[in-house]
Design an enzyme around this catalytic site. Structure first.
Site, PDB file in Angstrom:
ATOM      1  N   HIS A  80     -12.418  -2.679  11.713  1.00 22.80           N
ATOM      2  CA  HIS A  80     -11.294  -2.157  10.943  1.00 22.80           C
ATOM      3  C   HIS A  80     -11.335  -0.627  10.966  1.00 22.80           C
ATOM      4  O   HIS A  80     -12.409  -0.023  10.933  1.00 22.80           O
ATOM      5  CB  HIS A  80     -11.350  -2.669   9.492  1.00 22.80           C
ATOM      6  N   GLY A 133      -1.479   0.884   4.930  1.00 25.41           N
ATOM      7  CA  GLY A 133      -1.395   1.359   3.555  1.00 25.41           C
ATOM      8  C   GLY A 133      -0.397   2.491   3.361  1.00 25.41           C
ATOM      9  O   GLY A 133      -0.387   3.150   2.325  1.00 25.41           O
ATOM     10  N   TRP A 145      -8.604  -8.307   1.628  1.00 27.76           N
ATOM     11  CA  TRP A 145      -8.536  -7.804   0.248  1.00 27.76           C
ATOM     12  C   TRP A 145      -9.150  -6.413   0.112  1.00 27.76           C
ATOM     13  O   TRP A 145      -8.999  -5.780  -0.919  1.00 27.76           O
ATOM     14  CB  TRP A 145      -9.274  -8.763  -0.690  1.00 27.76           C
ATOM     15  N   LYS A 146      -9.896  -5.994   1.114  1.00 28.13           N
ATOM     16  CA  LYS A 146     -10.609  -4.698   1.048  1.00 28.13           C
ATOM     17  C   LYS A 146     -11.462  -4.658  -0.229  1.00 28.13           C
ATOM     18  O   LYS A 146     -11.985  -5.698  -0.635  1.00 28.13           O
ATOM     19  CB  LYS A 146      -9.623  -3.537   1.154  1.00 28.13           C
ATOM     20  N   SER A 165       1.071  -2.387   6.774  1.00 30.09           N
ATOM     21  CA  SER A 165       2.253  -2.447   5.907  1.00 30.09           C
ATOM     22  C   SER A 165       3.138  -3.657   6.202  1.00 30.09           C
ATOM     23  O   SER A 165       4.364  -3.591   6.071  1.00 30.09           O
ATOM     24  CB  SER A 165       3.067  -1.141   5.984  1.00 30.09           C
ATOM     25  N   GLU A 189     -10.815   1.479   8.791  1.00 34.10           N
ATOM     26  CA  GLU A 189     -11.511   2.101   7.652  1.00 34.10           C
ATOM     27  C   GLU A 189     -13.013   2.128   7.898  1.00 34.10           C
ATOM     28  O   GLU A 189     -13.702   3.069   7.481  1.00 34.10           O
ATOM     29  CB  GLU A 189     -11.156   1.348   6.365  1.00 34.10           C
ATOM     30  N   GLY A 207      -3.005  -6.364   4.216  1.00 32.48           N
ATOM     31  CA  GLY A 207      -3.799  -5.663   3.209  1.00 32.48           C
ATOM     32  C   GLY A 207      -3.164  -5.794   1.833  1.00 32.48           C
ATOM     33  O   GLY A 207      -3.291  -6.819   1.153  1.00 32.48           O
ATOM     34  N   GLY A 208      -2.441  -4.754   1.420  1.00 35.44           N
ATOM     35  CA  GLY A 208      -1.881  -4.689   0.062  1.00 35.44           C
ATOM     36  C   GLY A 208      -1.135  -5.947  -0.364  1.00 35.44           C
ATOM     37  O   GLY A 208      -1.314  -6.439  -1.491  1.00 35.44           O
TER      38      GLY A 208
HETATM   39  P1  13P Z   1      -1.834  -2.819   4.497  1.00 31.54           P
HETATM   40  O1  13P Z   1      -1.190  -4.154   4.689  1.00 31.54           O
HETATM   41  O2  13P Z   1      -2.153  -2.510   3.063  1.00 31.54           O
HETATM   42  O3  13P Z   1      -1.097  -1.727   5.210  1.00 31.54           O
HETATM   43  O4  13P Z   1      -3.276  -2.927   5.211  1.00 31.54           O
HETATM   44  C1  13P Z   1      -3.362  -3.442   6.473  1.00 31.54           C
HETATM   45  C2  13P Z   1      -4.776  -3.638   6.812  1.00 31.54           C
HETATM   46  O5  13P Z   1      -5.541  -2.693   6.890  1.00 31.54           O
HETATM   47  C3  13P Z   1      -5.259  -5.020   6.992  1.00 31.54           C
HETATM   48  O6  13P Z   1      -6.537  -5.042   7.530  1.00 31.54           O
END
Ligand code: 13P
Length: 251
Positions: free
Chosen positions: A96, A174, A10-11, A214, A98, A235-236
Protein backbone atom coordinates in the site's frame (compact mmCIF):
# COMPACT_ATOMS: atom_id res chain seq x y z
CA UNK A 1 -8.93 -17.47 -10.90
CA UNK A 2 -10.27 -14.05 -11.88
CA UNK A 3 -13.06 -13.07 -9.59
CA UNK A 4 -14.96 -9.95 -8.70
CA UNK A 5 -13.86 -8.60 -5.35
CA UNK A 6 -14.80 -5.76 -3.05
CA UNK A 7 -12.24 -5.40 -0.27
CA UNK A 8 -12.41 -2.87 2.54
CA UNK A 9 -9.15 -1.46 3.87
CA UNK A 10 -10.04 -0.08 7.28
CA UNK A 11 -6.52 1.31 7.79
CA UNK A 12 -6.00 2.49 11.41
CA UNK A 13 -9.66 3.16 12.20
CA UNK A 14 -12.39 1.94 14.57
CA UNK A 15 -12.40 1.03 18.25
CA UNK A 16 -13.04 -2.58 19.19
CA UNK A 17 -16.82 -2.35 19.70
CA UNK A 18 -17.15 -0.29 16.50
CA UNK A 19 -15.20 -2.92 14.60
CA UNK A 20 -17.49 -5.66 15.90
CA UNK A 21 -20.57 -3.66 14.90
CA UNK A 22 -19.22 -2.91 11.44
CA UNK A 23 -18.19 -6.44 10.52
CA UNK A 24 -21.48 -7.75 11.94
CA UNK A 25 -23.52 -5.32 9.86
CA UNK A 26 -21.65 -6.21 6.66
CA UNK A 27 -21.96 -9.95 7.34
CA UNK A 28 -25.71 -9.60 7.93
CA UNK A 29 -26.23 -7.57 4.78
CA UNK A 30 -24.44 -10.01 2.49
CA UNK A 31 -25.92 -13.09 4.08
CA UNK A 32 -29.43 -11.75 3.39
CA UNK A 33 -28.67 -11.23 -0.28
CA UNK A 34 -25.81 -13.17 -1.83
CA UNK A 35 -23.49 -10.76 -3.63
CA UNK A 36 -21.88 -11.33 -7.03
CA UNK A 37 -18.43 -10.82 -5.61
CA UNK A 38 -16.03 -11.93 -2.91
CA UNK A 39 -16.29 -9.58 0.08
CA UNK A 40 -13.14 -9.02 2.11
CA UNK A 41 -12.57 -6.86 5.18
CA UNK A 42 -8.96 -5.95 5.94
CA UNK A 43 -9.14 -4.93 9.56
CA UNK A 44 -6.43 -3.73 11.94
CA UNK A 45 -4.62 -6.86 13.14
CA UNK A 46 -6.09 -6.58 16.64
CA UNK A 47 -9.55 -7.19 15.18
CA UNK A 48 -8.71 -10.08 12.86
CA UNK A 49 -9.94 -12.63 15.34
CA UNK A 50 -13.38 -11.11 15.74
CA UNK A 51 -13.69 -10.65 11.97
CA UNK A 52 -12.53 -14.26 11.59
CA UNK A 53 -15.39 -15.40 13.82
CA UNK A 54 -17.83 -13.81 11.40
CA UNK A 55 -16.09 -15.40 8.43
CA UNK A 56 -16.81 -18.84 9.87
CA UNK A 57 -20.54 -18.18 9.84
CA UNK A 58 -20.93 -15.85 6.90
CA UNK A 59 -19.56 -15.20 3.43
CA UNK A 60 -17.29 -12.46 4.63
CA UNK A 61 -13.56 -13.05 4.13
CA UNK A 62 -10.82 -11.53 6.22
CA UNK A 63 -7.57 -9.88 5.25
CA UNK A 64 -4.69 -8.34 7.18
CA UNK A 65 -3.15 -5.01 6.25
CA UNK A 66 0.50 -5.88 6.72
CA UNK A 67 2.85 -8.80 7.38
CA UNK A 68 6.49 -9.24 8.35
CA UNK A 69 9.03 -10.44 5.82
CA UNK A 70 10.27 -12.84 8.52
CA UNK A 71 8.63 -16.08 9.64
CA UNK A 72 9.27 -15.73 13.38
CA UNK A 73 11.78 -14.42 15.90
CA UNK A 74 12.84 -11.28 17.72
CA UNK A 75 10.95 -8.67 15.69
CA UNK A 76 9.02 -6.76 18.33
CA UNK A 77 5.63 -5.56 17.15
CA UNK A 78 5.56 -7.58 13.95
CA UNK A 79 3.06 -10.19 12.75
CA UNK A 80 4.13 -13.12 10.58
CA UNK A 81 2.48 -14.96 7.71
CA UNK A 82 2.41 -18.26 9.68
CA UNK A 83 0.56 -16.40 12.48
CA UNK A 84 -2.02 -15.09 9.99
CA UNK A 85 -2.34 -18.53 8.49
CA UNK A 86 -2.92 -20.07 11.92
CA UNK A 87 -5.92 -17.74 12.27
CA UNK A 88 -7.42 -18.73 8.91
CA UNK A 89 -6.73 -15.35 7.32
CA UNK A 90 -7.08 -15.64 3.54
CA UNK A 91 -5.71 -12.32 2.29
CA UNK A 92 -3.22 -9.61 3.16
CA UNK A 93 -2.62 -6.18 1.64
CA UNK A 94 0.99 -5.62 0.57
CA UNK A 95 2.60 -2.56 -0.95
CA UNK A 96 0.00 0.00 0.00
CA UNK A 97 1.29 3.48 -0.83
CA UNK A 98 0.97 4.48 2.83
CA UNK A 99 3.40 1.70 3.79
CA UNK A 100 5.70 2.66 0.94
CA UNK A 101 5.62 6.32 2.00
CA UNK A 102 5.50 6.30 5.83
CA UNK A 103 7.41 3.07 6.47
CA UNK A 104 9.85 3.22 3.56
CA UNK A 105 8.84 -0.17 2.16
CA UNK A 106 10.68 -0.90 -1.09
CA UNK A 107 9.65 -3.15 -3.94
CA UNK A 108 12.34 -5.63 -2.85
CA UNK A 109 10.94 -5.81 0.69
CA UNK A 110 7.38 -6.06 -0.62
CA UNK A 111 8.42 -9.00 -2.76
CA UNK A 112 9.70 -10.78 0.37
CA UNK A 113 6.46 -10.06 2.21
CA UNK A 114 4.40 -11.43 -0.67
CA UNK A 115 6.69 -14.48 -0.78
CA UNK A 116 6.04 -15.24 2.92
CA UNK A 117 2.30 -14.93 2.32
CA UNK A 118 2.29 -17.27 -0.67
CA UNK A 119 4.31 -19.83 1.28
CA UNK A 120 1.50 -19.77 3.83
CA UNK A 121 -1.38 -19.96 1.36
CA UNK A 122 -2.46 -16.37 1.88
CA UNK A 123 -3.25 -14.30 -1.21
CA UNK A 124 -1.47 -10.96 -1.32
CA UNK A 125 -3.57 -8.01 -2.42
CA UNK A 126 -0.62 -6.23 -3.99
CA UNK A 127 -0.92 -2.46 -4.49
CA UNK A 128 0.73 -0.42 -7.21
CA UNK A 129 0.13 3.12 -8.42
CA UNK A 130 1.74 6.39 -9.35
CA UNK A 131 2.13 9.74 -7.56
CA UNK A 132 0.42 12.88 -8.86
CA UNK A 133 3.66 14.33 -10.23
CA UNK A 134 4.36 11.07 -12.05
CA UNK A 135 0.97 11.20 -13.75
CA UNK A 136 1.38 14.87 -14.57
CA UNK A 137 4.73 14.05 -16.17
CA UNK A 138 2.93 11.34 -18.17
CA UNK A 139 5.17 8.77 -16.53
CA UNK A 140 2.43 6.70 -14.85
CA UNK A 141 2.69 3.68 -17.14
CA UNK A 142 6.46 3.45 -16.62
CA UNK A 143 6.10 3.75 -12.85
CA UNK A 144 3.54 0.97 -12.62
CA UNK A 145 5.51 -1.27 -14.97
CA UNK A 146 8.64 -0.79 -12.88
CA UNK A 147 6.77 -1.54 -9.64
CA UNK A 148 5.54 -4.81 -11.16
CA UNK A 149 8.94 -5.75 -12.60
CA UNK A 150 10.64 -5.15 -9.26
CA UNK A 151 8.15 -7.13 -7.19
CA UNK A 152 5.40 -9.56 -8.21
CA UNK A 153 6.78 -10.23 -11.71
CA UNK A 154 9.66 -12.02 -9.98
CA UNK A 155 7.27 -14.85 -9.09
CA UNK A 156 6.77 -17.79 -11.40
CA UNK A 157 3.42 -18.26 -13.11
CA UNK A 158 1.98 -20.60 -10.47
CA UNK A 159 2.91 -18.27 -7.65
CA UNK A 160 1.66 -15.20 -9.51
CA UNK A 161 -1.71 -16.85 -10.09
CA UNK A 162 -2.47 -16.45 -6.35
CA UNK A 163 -1.91 -12.70 -6.37
CA UNK A 164 -4.61 -10.05 -6.58
CA UNK A 165 -3.46 -6.67 -7.90
CA UNK A 166 -4.86 -3.33 -6.79
CA UNK A 167 -4.20 -0.25 -8.89
CA UNK A 168 -4.31 2.67 -6.51
CA UNK A 169 -3.20 5.99 -8.00
CA UNK A 170 -1.74 7.77 -4.97
CA UNK A 171 -3.33 11.09 -5.96
CA UNK A 172 -6.78 9.49 -5.64
CA UNK A 173 -6.32 7.97 -2.17
CA UNK A 174 -8.33 9.76 0.50
CA UNK A 175 -8.52 12.89 -1.66
CA UNK A 176 -12.03 12.58 -3.05
CA UNK A 177 -10.39 12.81 -6.49
CA UNK A 178 -11.27 9.51 -8.16
CA UNK A 179 -9.65 8.31 -11.36
CA UNK A 180 -12.21 8.56 -14.14
CA UNK A 181 -13.56 5.19 -15.31
CA UNK A 182 -11.56 5.75 -18.53
CA UNK A 183 -8.32 6.39 -16.62
CA UNK A 184 -8.89 3.29 -14.50
CA UNK A 185 -9.74 1.12 -17.52
CA UNK A 186 -6.73 2.40 -19.46
CA UNK A 187 -4.31 1.48 -16.65
CA UNK A 188 -5.99 -1.85 -15.86
CA UNK A 189 -5.83 -2.87 -19.52
CA UNK A 190 -2.17 -1.83 -19.60
CA UNK A 191 -1.44 -3.96 -16.51
CA UNK A 192 -3.28 -6.95 -17.98
CA UNK A 193 -1.23 -6.55 -21.15
CA UNK A 194 1.99 -6.60 -19.11
CA UNK A 195 0.88 -9.80 -17.36
CA UNK A 196 0.15 -11.42 -20.74
CA UNK A 197 3.62 -10.41 -21.96
CA UNK A 198 5.36 -11.63 -18.81
CA UNK A 199 3.41 -14.90 -18.37
CA UNK A 200 0.68 -15.62 -20.90
CA UNK A 201 -2.78 -14.53 -21.99
CA UNK A 202 -4.57 -17.03 -19.76
CA UNK A 203 -2.75 -15.81 -16.66
CA UNK A 204 -3.61 -12.24 -17.60
CA UNK A 205 -7.28 -13.10 -18.08
CA UNK A 206 -7.37 -14.89 -14.72
CA UNK A 207 -5.84 -12.07 -12.67
CA UNK A 208 -8.18 -9.92 -10.59
CA UNK A 209 -7.21 -6.25 -10.79
CA UNK A 210 -8.98 -3.98 -8.30
CA UNK A 211 -9.23 -0.20 -8.40
CA UNK A 212 -8.63 1.86 -5.25
CA UNK A 213 -8.74 5.58 -4.59
CA UNK A 214 -11.84 7.52 -3.49
CA UNK A 215 -14.09 4.75 -4.77
CA UNK A 216 -17.48 5.18 -3.10
CA UNK A 217 -21.14 4.22 -3.21
CA UNK A 218 -21.80 6.78 -5.95
CA UNK A 219 -19.00 6.04 -8.39
CA UNK A 220 -18.40 2.29 -7.86
CA UNK A 221 -20.93 1.12 -10.43
CA UNK A 222 -19.36 3.00 -13.30
CA UNK A 223 -15.83 2.03 -12.30
CA UNK A 224 -16.77 -1.64 -11.91
CA UNK A 225 -18.50 -1.66 -15.30
CA UNK A 226 -15.13 -1.19 -17.01
CA UNK A 227 -13.93 -4.33 -18.77
CA UNK A 228 -10.68 -4.71 -16.88
CA UNK A 229 -11.80 -3.43 -13.47
CA UNK A 230 -12.63 -6.46 -11.32
CA UNK A 231 -13.71 -4.61 -8.21
CA UNK A 232 -12.35 -2.24 -5.63
CA UNK A 233 -10.07 -1.77 -2.66
CA UNK A 234 -12.05 0.68 -0.60
CA UNK A 235 -10.72 2.93 2.16
CA UNK A 236 -12.98 5.61 3.67
CA UNK A 237 -16.23 4.22 2.26
CA UNK A 238 -15.54 0.79 3.81
CA UNK A 239 -15.95 2.27 7.29
CA UNK A 240 -19.72 2.72 6.94
CA UNK A 241 -21.74 -0.48 6.55
CA UNK A 242 -24.35 1.21 4.35
CA UNK A 243 -21.84 2.67 1.90
CA UNK A 244 -19.72 -0.46 1.78
CA UNK A 245 -22.79 -2.62 1.20
CA UNK A 246 -23.90 -0.39 -1.67
CA UNK A 247 -20.45 -0.79 -3.25
CA UNK A 248 -20.69 -4.59 -2.88
CA UNK A 249 -23.89 -4.57 -4.95
CA UNK A 250 -22.47 -2.26 -7.61
CA UNK A 251 -21.66 -4.99 -10.15
P1 13P B 1 -9.90 5.79 -0.02
O1 13P B 1 -10.99 4.91 -0.54
O2 13P B 1 -10.18 6.35 1.34
O3 13P B 1 -9.47 6.81 -1.03
O4 13P B 1 -8.63 4.82 0.21
C1 13P B 1 -8.27 3.95 -0.79
C2 13P B 1 -7.24 3.04 -0.27
O5 13P B 1 -6.16 3.45 0.10
C3 13P B 1 -7.59 1.61 -0.14
O6 13P B 1 -6.47 0.84 0.14
Amino acid sequence: MRQKIVAGNWKMNKLFHEAEDLVGAIANAIDDNEPDCEVIVCTPSLYLEVAGDYSEESQIRVGAQNVSEHDSGAYTGEISAPMLSSMAIDYCIVGHSERRKYFGESDALLFQKAERLLENDISPIFCIGELLEEREANNHFNVVEEQLNNSVFKFNKDEFSNIILAYEPVWAIGTGKTATPEQAQEMHAFIRGLIAKKYDKETAENTSILYGGSCNAENAKELFSQKDVDGGLIGGASLKAKDFTKIIYSF
